[in-house]
Design an enzyme around this catalytic site. Sequence first.
Site, mmCIF file in Angstrom:
data_model
loop_
_atom_site.group_PDB
_atom_site.id
_atom_site.type_symbol
_atom_site.label_atom_id
_atom_site.label_comp_id
_atom_site.label_asym_id
_atom_site.label_seq_id
_atom_site.Cartn_x
_atom_site.Cartn_y
_atom_site.Cartn_z
ATOM 1 N N LYS A 204 0.918 -1.247 -0.178
ATOM 2 C CA LYS A 204 -0.251 0.066 0.011
ATOM 3 C C LYS A 204 0.828 1.158 -0.217
ATOM 4 O O LYS A 204 1.873 1.480 0.930
ATOM 5 C CB LYS A 204 -0.966 -0.229 1.299
ATOM 6 C CG LYS A 204 -1.705 1.335 1.262
ATOM 7 C CD LYS A 204 -2.797 1.141 2.413
ATOM 8 C CE LYS A 204 -3.645 2.504 2.596
ATOM 9 N NZ LYS A 204 -4.563 2.158 3.576
ATOM 10 N N ARG A 214 -10.863 10.004 1.952
ATOM 11 C CA ARG A 214 -10.371 10.631 3.389
ATOM 12 C C ARG A 214 -11.446 11.636 3.447
ATOM 13 O O ARG A 214 -11.950 12.025 4.786
ATOM 14 C CB ARG A 214 -9.163 11.278 3.348
ATOM 15 C CG ARG A 214 -8.114 10.086 3.503
ATOM 16 C CD ARG A 214 -6.603 10.754 3.317
ATOM 17 N NE ARG A 214 -5.481 9.535 3.391
ATOM 18 C CZ ARG A 214 -4.411 9.895 3.019
ATOM 19 N NH1 ARG A 214 -3.854 11.077 3.058
ATOM 20 N NH2 ARG A 214 -3.521 8.889 3.059
ATOM 21 N N LYS A 228 1.210 9.907 5.372
ATOM 22 C CA LYS A 228 1.313 8.699 5.805
ATOM 23 C C LYS A 228 2.438 7.949 5.219
ATOM 24 O O LYS A 228 2.778 6.626 5.418
ATOM 25 C CB LYS A 228 0.151 8.010 5.474
ATOM 26 C CG LYS A 228 -1.105 8.596 6.051
ATOM 27 C CD LYS A 228 -2.308 7.552 5.879
ATOM 28 C CE LYS A 228 -3.544 7.838 6.615
ATOM 29 N NZ LYS A 228 -4.860 7.147 6.441
ATOM 30 N N GLU A 244 7.450 -6.593 1.078
ATOM 31 C CA GLU A 244 6.376 -6.489 1.727
ATOM 32 C C GLU A 244 5.349 -7.748 1.801
ATOM 33 O O GLU A 244 4.917 -8.289 2.697
ATOM 34 C CB GLU A 244 5.393 -5.037 1.578
ATOM 35 C CG GLU A 244 5.914 -3.700 2.199
ATOM 36 C CD GLU A 244 5.808 -3.693 3.605
ATOM 37 O OE1 GLU A 244 5.077 -4.640 4.080
ATOM 38 O OE2 GLU A 244 6.161 -2.774 3.978
ATOM 39 N N LYS A 259 -2.287 -1.469 -3.720
ATOM 40 C CA LYS A 259 -3.168 -0.272 -3.651
ATOM 41 C C LYS A 259 -2.392 1.047 -3.724
ATOM 42 O O LYS A 259 -1.289 1.144 -3.044
ATOM 43 C CB LYS A 259 -4.042 -0.452 -2.398
ATOM 44 C CG LYS A 259 -4.756 0.724 -2.177
ATOM 45 C CD LYS A 259 -5.236 0.732 -0.647
ATOM 46 C CE LYS A 259 -6.243 1.922 -0.327
ATOM 47 N NZ LYS A 259 -6.684 1.736 1.067
ATOM 48 N N SER A 285 -10.542 5.475 -4.501
ATOM 49 C CA SER A 285 -11.365 6.737 -4.659
ATOM 50 C C SER A 285 -10.904 7.785 -5.602
ATOM 51 O O SER A 285 -11.681 8.215 -6.388
ATOM 52 C CB SER A 285 -11.436 7.249 -3.257
ATOM 53 O OG SER A 285 -10.381 8.022 -2.728
ATOM 54 N N TYR A 324 -15.424 1.099 -6.645
ATOM 55 C CA TYR A 324 -16.546 1.907 -6.184
ATOM 56 C C TYR A 324 -17.681 1.519 -7.568
ATOM 57 O O TYR A 324 -18.720 1.847 -7.647
ATOM 58 C CB TYR A 324 -16.513 3.337 -5.952
ATOM 59 C CG TYR A 324 -15.441 3.451 -4.852
ATOM 60 C CD1 TYR A 324 -16.003 3.303 -3.602
ATOM 61 C CD2 TYR A 324 -13.908 3.380 -4.919
ATOM 62 C CE1 TYR A 324 -15.204 3.446 -2.492
ATOM 63 C CE2 TYR A 324 -13.284 3.710 -3.823
ATOM 64 C CZ TYR A 324 -13.764 3.568 -2.861
ATOM 65 O OH TYR A 324 -12.920 3.699 -1.507
HETATM 66 C C1 PBG Z 1 -7.437 3.570 5.590
HETATM 67 C C2 PBG Z 1 -7.626 3.251 4.238
HETATM 68 C C3 PBG Z 1 -7.433 4.168 3.012
HETATM 69 C C4 PBG Z 1 -8.277 3.641 1.997
HETATM 70 C C5 PBG Z 1 -8.664 2.378 2.537
HETATM 71 N N1 PBG Z 1 -8.303 2.452 3.653
HETATM 72 C C6 PBG Z 1 -7.083 5.552 2.973
HETATM 73 C C7 PBG Z 1 -5.557 5.879 3.556
HETATM 74 O O1 PBG Z 1 -4.665 5.116 3.649
HETATM 75 O O2 PBG Z 1 -5.466 7.120 3.895
HETATM 76 C C8 PBG Z 1 -8.255 4.233 0.733
HETATM 77 C C9 PBG Z 1 -9.419 4.015 -0.379
HETATM 78 C C10 PBG Z 1 -9.418 4.885 -1.374
HETATM 79 O O3 PBG Z 1 -9.032 5.679 -1.482
HETATM 80 O O4 PBG Z 1 -10.630 4.484 -1.963
HETATM 81 N N2 PBG Z 1 -6.363 2.669 6.242
#
Ligand code: PBG
Length: 336
Positions: A204, A214, A228, A244, A259, A285, A324
């Site tokens: 990720k 968010r 992050k 990982e 991701k 998203s 989505y």
């Molecule tokens: C949180 C999480 C995130 C997403 C899924 N779980 C956001 C992040 O890491 O800030 C993102 C999903 C998306 O953008 O559709 N741990």
Amino acid sequence: MFGPLVAGSFPQTRLRRNRRDSWSRRLVAENVLTTADLIWPVFVTEGSGQHVPVPSMPGVVRYSLDTLVEAVGEARDLDIPAVALFPSVAAELKTPDAREAVNPDNLVCRAVRALKKAYPDLGVVCDVALDPFNSDGHDGLVVDDYVVNDESVDVLCRQALVQAQAGCDVIAPSDMMDGRIKAIRKTLDDAGLIHVQIMSYAAKYASAFYGPFRDALGSNVALKGGNKKTYQMDPANSDEALREVAMDLQEGADMVMVKPGMPYLDIVRRVRETFAVPTFAYQVSGEYAMLKAAINNGWLDNDKVMMESLMAFKRAGADGVLTYFAVEAAKLLKRG
Ligand code: PBG
């Protein structure tokens, strides 16, 4: 990979021959997308009768438990195998210790119970990360401006446990703390929850494509412009993604995820080829928002870009996609 003889040469070989007719194109298609490839991420909020739009994700809403059960029923009737739940938690419940995350009666646990009661045969996936519950907006606990690892893992284990006890089928740790898969597996096993699967968000990245998500959870406000990068991966790295994934598999992950999705298809391909394990990708998203924005401007064709983007994941080697678009795509696949 191919010698010149195998590849053939023009004019004996005309690659367009197989492409000329629809029946023939279908025969030689190397990949197929079916509804069995889709996981639908859904946002949950308090109240009843709610369909609260997420402005940066046109067509996406936050559901209250009653409308969630209804909407997920439609997804299930379309043969979508699983949904992934994301709670939009009231700001006053967010604390620096994210204690709401381990409350067995929190929003996400109630959503799991409602869904499993209504549809026992539907797969329910729960995210494990503290950001929906944390007033700092981070996936782990913040101590002296740093997201601490081992203390966070303790809380994540308790979060995974309440979600599994509520009946969720798949625990999906998205927090990127080191060692969390091993610790969560042990917690689940010690509680006798040996059948609960773990889908690890193994690779990720610290991505700007999560922005609209968010917004949907209100974690942008909590994060106050922070990032992050001390726990999610650097978008510059590819070999590190393999480490990982290797570690998460060793620690007991049943499935792994990459991701974001479309900008990281090279990682999907490498993971698939290196490990040959169930591999998923998350069309996040920002990818959805990007496509919908262009679609709503009349610049791209909704159905065509949606299906092409999803097929790209299959071609890259993904077994399935969190998207989505799941319900829209399933409807289109059903119509044929
Ligand atoms: C949180 C999480 C995130 C997403 C899924 N779980 C956001 C992040 O890491 O800030 C993102 C999903 C998306 O953008 O559709 N741990």
